[in-house]
Design a protein around this motif. Structure first.
Motif, mmCIF file in Angstrom:
data_model
loop_
_atom_site.group_PDB
_atom_site.id
_atom_site.type_symbol
_atom_site.label_atom_id
_atom_site.label_comp_id
_atom_site.label_asym_id
_atom_site.label_seq_id
_atom_site.Cartn_x
_atom_site.Cartn_y
_atom_site.Cartn_z
ATOM 1 N N VAL A 151 0.844 -1.195 0.000
ATOM 2 C CA VAL A 151 0.000 0.000 0.000
ATOM 3 C C VAL A 151 0.877 1.243 0.000
ATOM 4 O O VAL A 151 1.817 1.363 0.800
ATOM 5 C CB VAL A 151 -0.950 0.022 1.215
ATOM 6 N N LEU A 152 0.566 2.165 -0.902
ATOM 7 C CA LEU A 152 1.269 3.447 -0.984
ATOM 8 C C LEU A 152 0.365 4.522 -0.389
ATOM 9 O O LEU A 152 -0.791 4.664 -0.800
ATOM 10 C CB LEU A 152 1.586 3.782 -2.442
ATOM 11 N N THR A 197 -3.174 5.979 10.575
ATOM 12 C CA THR A 197 -3.102 4.992 11.654
ATOM 13 C C THR A 197 -3.903 3.745 11.318
ATOM 14 O O THR A 197 -3.415 2.615 11.477
ATOM 15 C CB THR A 197 -3.615 5.608 12.970
ATOM 16 N N TYR A 198 -5.124 3.930 10.864
ATOM 17 C CA TYR A 198 -5.977 2.782 10.541
ATOM 18 C C TYR A 198 -5.435 1.983 9.359
ATOM 19 O O TYR A 198 -5.553 0.754 9.326
ATOM 20 C CB TYR A 198 -7.400 3.254 10.249
ATOM 21 N N VAL A 199 -4.857 2.667 8.376
ATOM 22 C CA VAL A 199 -4.265 1.966 7.229
ATOM 23 C C VAL A 199 -3.091 1.125 7.694
ATOM 24 O O VAL A 199 -2.956 -0.054 7.317
ATOM 25 C CB VAL A 199 -3.829 2.976 6.142
ATOM 26 N N MET A 200 -2.228 1.695 8.512
ATOM 27 C CA MET A 200 -1.087 0.943 9.038
ATOM 28 C C MET A 200 -1.546 -0.261 9.855
ATOM 29 O O MET A 200 -0.993 -1.358 9.742
ATOM 30 C CB MET A 200 -0.208 1.859 9.896
ATOM 31 N N GLU A 201 -2.581 -0.055 10.660
ATOM 32 C CA GLU A 201 -3.083 -1.132 11.511
ATOM 33 C C GLU A 201 -3.668 -2.274 10.686
ATOM 34 O O GLU A 201 -3.359 -3.457 10.919
ATOM 35 C CB GLU A 201 -4.134 -0.574 12.458
ATOM 36 N N VAL A 212 3.550 -0.963 4.068
ATOM 37 C CA VAL A 212 3.050 0.377 3.764
ATOM 38 C C VAL A 212 4.232 1.281 3.428
ATOM 39 O O VAL A 212 5.241 1.289 4.139
ATOM 40 C CB VAL A 212 2.271 0.974 4.946
ATOM 41 N N VAL A 213 4.099 2.039 2.341
ATOM 42 C CA VAL A 213 5.100 3.031 1.952
ATOM 43 C C VAL A 213 4.453 4.408 2.068
ATOM 44 O O VAL A 213 3.416 4.661 1.452
ATOM 45 C CB VAL A 213 5.600 2.801 0.513
ATOM 46 N N VAL A 214 5.039 5.285 2.869
ATOM 47 C CA VAL A 214 4.520 6.642 3.045
ATOM 48 C C VAL A 214 5.389 7.628 2.273
ATOM 49 O O VAL A 214 6.599 7.701 2.499
ATOM 50 C CB VAL A 214 4.481 7.040 4.534
ATOM 51 N N LEU A 215 4.774 8.360 1.355
ATOM 52 C CA LEU A 215 5.467 9.423 0.622
ATOM 53 C C LEU A 215 5.317 10.707 1.427
ATOM 54 O O LEU A 215 4.200 11.155 1.679
ATOM 55 C CB LEU A 215 4.872 9.593 -0.781
ATOM 56 N N ASP A 216 6.403 11.314 1.823
ATOM 57 C CA ASP A 216 6.332 12.439 2.743
ATOM 58 C C ASP A 216 6.103 13.775 2.041
ATOM 59 O O ASP A 216 6.535 13.981 0.892
ATOM 60 C CB ASP A 216 7.607 12.516 3.580
ATOM 61 N N ALA A 268 5.419 11.192 7.497
ATOM 62 C CA ALA A 268 6.370 10.087 7.607
ATOM 63 C C ALA A 268 6.904 9.971 9.034
ATOM 64 O O ALA A 268 7.034 8.870 9.576
ATOM 65 C CB ALA A 268 7.524 10.274 6.626
ATOM 66 N N GLU A 269 7.208 11.103 9.637
ATOM 67 C CA GLU A 269 7.666 11.092 11.019
ATOM 68 C C GLU A 269 6.582 10.562 11.943
ATOM 69 O O GLU A 269 6.848 9.786 12.869
ATOM 70 C CB GLU A 269 8.081 12.504 11.444
ATOM 71 N N TYR A 270 5.350 10.983 11.679
ATOM 72 C CA TYR A 270 4.229 10.529 12.504
ATOM 73 C C TYR A 270 4.034 9.020 12.369
ATOM 74 O O TYR A 270 3.797 8.319 13.365
ATOM 75 C CB TYR A 270 2.950 11.262 12.108
ATOM 76 N N ALA A 271 4.151 8.513 11.150
ATOM 77 C CA ALA A 271 4.021 7.067 10.929
ATOM 78 C C ALA A 271 5.087 6.308 11.703
ATOM 79 O O ALA A 271 4.812 5.259 12.323
ATOM 80 C CB ALA A 271 4.127 6.757 9.438
ATOM 81 N N LYS A 272 6.308 6.823 11.705
ATOM 82 C CA LYS A 272 7.389 6.188 12.456
ATOM 83 C C LYS A 272 7.087 6.197 13.954
ATOM 84 O O LYS A 272 7.370 5.219 14.666
ATOM 85 C CB LYS A 272 8.711 6.913 12.181
ATOM 86 N N MET A 273 6.495 7.278 14.441
ATOM 87 C CA MET A 273 6.168 7.372 15.857
ATOM 88 C C MET A 273 5.060 6.387 16.236
ATOM 89 O O MET A 273 5.158 5.707 17.270
ATOM 90 C CB MET A 273 5.746 8.799 16.211
#
Length: 413
Positions: A153-154, A172-176, A185-189, A225-230
């Motif tokens: 998922v991108l 958050t829900y996508v990651m979960e 999951v790949v997050v484009l910042d 991207a930082e938020y996803a890492k957190m």
């Protein structure tokens, strides 16, 4: 004589070249009309200085080759071209031979045309024929069935760095859901236009909702991207599971960059001023006060028919992004903030002012105010008559605790 002629030719050629460089360097910057955007940027986005994640195709296309890809995107999910135009990231992927099989749309929809809170239905993208699965309404989290047939998922959505702006909840829900399914999951910042400060009340977990899921201040100073890492690192996903996460960082971005969004992130954030004032005026969503919806100055004014009459007034009417604004077609008296200087803190004085101007105090706060604030304390403080300075001071201890967590996941300085 031959040497002298050659010398004169060289001098004239160099002079002409130098003159051309001067003309180019003095040329007026291209306006936003040149790139047919939404009027948020006065000038072209400085592509040479900041390269958003979506533009780093050399970084993420290899991750997607030969895989069935799901994309979480909206109207801000674009790849910029050197001439200032752009293409949607889904179109870019398809033209690059990537097999996109499904699109997931957050609040406001895939094309960004739905009102705040309006139901977004599953659909089909007319341009590409791809099925669109709504992530707003009943199914804020992707169902396991909707993820069937997807290898990766991108995620690419422009955020504004405010807790009750729901795109971080969608992330958050996508990651979960992907963690539960074993999908990466790949997050484009992209830049955070409100990253220049951290302020506001910190969410108390008993008030967790889609407009606030994690114990963070209202304005948290991080990119997506930082938020996803957190979220991953602090194990904030359900059952403390962790997602297979890859982030595509921006190039040449720092928190000192003054970044002007080239596309409006949602229908009611039309310009830089509204985005900067949104953390302070967004509280009004949980009150009876109109915060500019139904005008062309959303989140740049506030008012109500029962405020004391003043020289400034406006009449909310149905428009793009607000089909039924508060006090529709009624004259609202209030405060115009369209010209105030850029804020670097959450200005709670607007909320206090509106509360004091409301005759029936028991009708001011709506049912959703506490979930917007993330705490019951803010309502209690305003009702008790605390000053803006006293209220902001009460936030500081929690903010300092959050900063220690935040620092672990920063990509940019």
């Amino acid at each position: 004589m031959k040497f002298k002629s050659t010398y004169l030719i060289l001098v004239k050629t160099f002079s002409f070249f130098l003159f051309g460089l001067i003309i180019l360097s003095c040329k007026s910057p291209a306006k936003s009309d040149d790139i047919a955007l939404d009027g948020i940027s006065k000038d072209k986005i400085e592509l040479k200085e900041i390269v958003v994640g979506a533009n780093r195709t050399e970084r993420y296309l290899p991750l997607l080759k030969g895989k069935k890809v799901g994309v979480v995107a909206n109207q801000t999910s674009v790849v910029f071209r050197p001439d200032g135009t752009y293409s949607h990231v889904v179109d870019t992927l398809l033209s690059s031979g990537i097999e996109v099989v499904k699109v997931f749309a957050p609040e406001h929809g895939f094309r960004g045309e739905a009102d705040a809170g309006e139901h977004v239905a599953n659909d089909v993208d007319l341009k590409t024929g791809l099925p669109i699965f709504s992530l707003f309404g009943k199914n804020k989290k992707p169902s396991q069935s909707s993820l069937e047939g997807i290898d990766i998922v991108l995620f690419d959505i422009q955020d504004v760095g405010v807790r009750f702006y729901t795109y971080i909840s969608t992330l958050t829900y996508v990651m979960e859901a992907c963690a539960e399914k074993g999908i990466a999951v790949v997050v484009l910042d992209r830049p955070n236009p409100n990253a220049h400060y951290i302020d506001g009340p910190t969410l108390e977990l008993e008030h967790r909702s889609f407009v606030g899921m994690h114990p963070i201040p209202l304005v948290y100073g991080m990119t997506m991207a930082e938020y996803a890492k957190m979220v991953n690192g602090e194990k904030w996903l359900d059952n403390e599971i962790q997602c297979k996460l890859d982030v595509v960082e921006m190039l040449n971005y720092t928190y000192q960059n003054n970044y002007s969004l080239p596309l409006r992130p949602s229908p009611n954030l039309p310009n830089d001023q509204s985005i900067n004032l949104y953390p302070s005026l967004g509280f009004f969503e949980g009150t009876i006060i109109n915060a500019g919806r139904g005008t062309d100055f959303q989140f740049q004014r506030y008012g109500a028919p029962f405020f004391p009459k003043s020289e400034f007034s406006y009449r909310p009417k149905p428009n793009f992004g607000s089909k039924h604004p508060k006090f529709e077609n009624e004259s609202c008296y209030g405060v115009d903030l369209s010209k105030v200087e850029k804020l670097n803190f959450v200005n709670i004085s607007y909320l206090i002012d509106a509360y004091q101007k409301t005759p029936k105090k028991d009708e001011f706060f709506g049912d959703s105010f506490t979930i917007h604030a993330g705490t019951e304390k803010l309502r209690e403080q305003i009702e008790a008559g605390l000053s803006a300075e006293e209220i902001r001071k009460s936030w500081q201890k929690d903010i300092e605790k959050f900063k220690l967590i935040r620092n672990k996941y920063l990509i940019y300085k």
